[in-house]
Design a protein around this motif. Structure first.
Motif, short mmCIF file in Angstrom:
data_model
loop_
_atom_site.label_atom_id
_atom_site.label_comp_id
_atom_site.label_asym_id
_atom_site.label_seq_id
_atom_site.Cartn_x
_atom_site.Cartn_y
_atom_site.Cartn_z
N UNK A 1 10.31 0.84 -0.69
CA UNK A 1 10.95 2.12 -1.03
C UNK A 1 10.02 3.02 -1.82
N UNK A 2 9.17 2.43 -2.65
CA UNK A 2 8.28 3.21 -3.53
C UNK A 2 7.21 3.96 -2.76
N UNK A 3 6.90 3.52 -1.54
CA UNK A 3 5.86 4.19 -0.76
C UNK A 3 6.19 5.67 -0.55
N UNK A 4 7.47 5.99 -0.42
CA UNK A 4 7.88 7.39 -0.24
C UNK A 4 7.40 8.25 -1.41
N UNK A 5 7.33 7.64 -2.58
CA UNK A 5 6.99 8.37 -3.80
C UNK A 5 5.55 8.13 -4.23
N UNK A 6 4.79 7.41 -3.42
CA UNK A 6 3.39 7.06 -3.71
C UNK A 6 3.28 6.24 -4.99
N UNK A 7 4.29 5.41 -5.25
CA UNK A 7 4.30 4.50 -6.38
C UNK A 7 4.04 3.08 -5.90
N UNK A 8 3.59 2.21 -6.79
CA UNK A 8 3.39 0.81 -6.42
C UNK A 8 4.70 0.06 -6.35
N UNK A 9 5.73 0.51 -7.07
CA UNK A 9 7.03 -0.14 -7.08
C UNK A 9 8.06 0.90 -7.51
N UNK A 10 9.34 0.54 -7.46
CA UNK A 10 10.38 1.45 -7.95
C UNK A 10 10.49 1.24 -9.46
N UNK A 11 10.30 2.32 -10.22
CA UNK A 11 10.32 2.23 -11.68
C UNK A 11 11.51 3.00 -12.24
N UNK A 12 12.05 2.48 -13.32
CA UNK A 12 13.15 3.12 -14.02
C UNK A 12 12.68 4.49 -14.51
N UNK A 13 13.41 5.56 -14.17
CA UNK A 13 13.02 6.90 -14.62
C UNK A 13 13.01 7.07 -16.14
N UNK A 14 13.62 6.14 -16.86
CA UNK A 14 13.61 6.21 -18.32
C UNK A 14 12.28 5.78 -18.91
N UNK A 15 11.44 5.12 -18.13
CA UNK A 15 10.14 4.66 -18.63
C UNK A 15 9.18 5.83 -18.81
#
Length: 179
Positions: free
Chosen positions: A91-105
């Protein structure tokens, strides 16, 4: 669920940006406020542990293809890079992230962006595989509600290229599919 986000009107809540102002920090500050990212993160959090550990293949496996046959097809026959993801990384690939991260971080709390457009050119087999390459997927499809997730006709092929990178090497990789 996402109540820790800084208030845009409070200057002191953005003080860290004066010292940490690299592009990844700024990208995360915008992304963590994006309502579509929040929707994806909420969807990810709602999944069962079993769903989160399911394996996703890039390029996709063919129907009834074993993982070993898939690795052979990708590595030997097609000579293309292949990867296996869990749900968060997929799922994170859509956002160019390595993983899905909590937006609070905050960015310094383990948030990592992946290598830009890793794995391009990409051959897609379903329209849903095209989704990471569109900025506003909600603008596409029937009544603007997204793609109809249908299999692409086997007589056709969709290839996605990264236009910010050299076309020639990507074309060489894509040509291996035809050989």
């Amino acid at each position: 669920m996402f109540d820790k986000r800084p208030c845009w009107a409070e200057e002191e809540e953005y003080a860290h940006l004066k010292t940490e102002a690299n592009l990844h920090v700024w990208a995360w500050e915008f992304l963590r406020r994006d309502s579509l990212y929040h929707s994806d993160y909420a969807d990810f959090c709602s999944r069962s542990p079993k769903e989160k550990e399911r394996r996703y293949y890039d390029p996709p496996r063919k129907k009834d293809e074993t993982e070993q046959a898939w690795k052979h097809r990708c590595g030997v026959e097609l000579d293309v890079p292949f990867k296996i993801f869990n749900l968060g990384r997929y799922m994170a690939r859509r956002w160019m992230l390595e993983d899905m991260y909590d937006p609070n971080l905050d960015y310094g709390e383990g948030v990592r962006f992946c290598t830009v457009n890793e794995g391009v050119p990409k051959i897609v087999e379903t329209l849903s595989d095209c989704e990471p390459f569109f900025d506003h997927v909600e603008d596409y499809g029937e009544n603007g509600v997204g793609f109809e997730y249908e299999k692409i006709n086997e007589n056709f092929m969709v290839v996605v290229y990264d236009l910010t990178r050299g076309y020639g090497p990507q074309q060489d990789i894509a040509k291996t599919v035809f050989e």
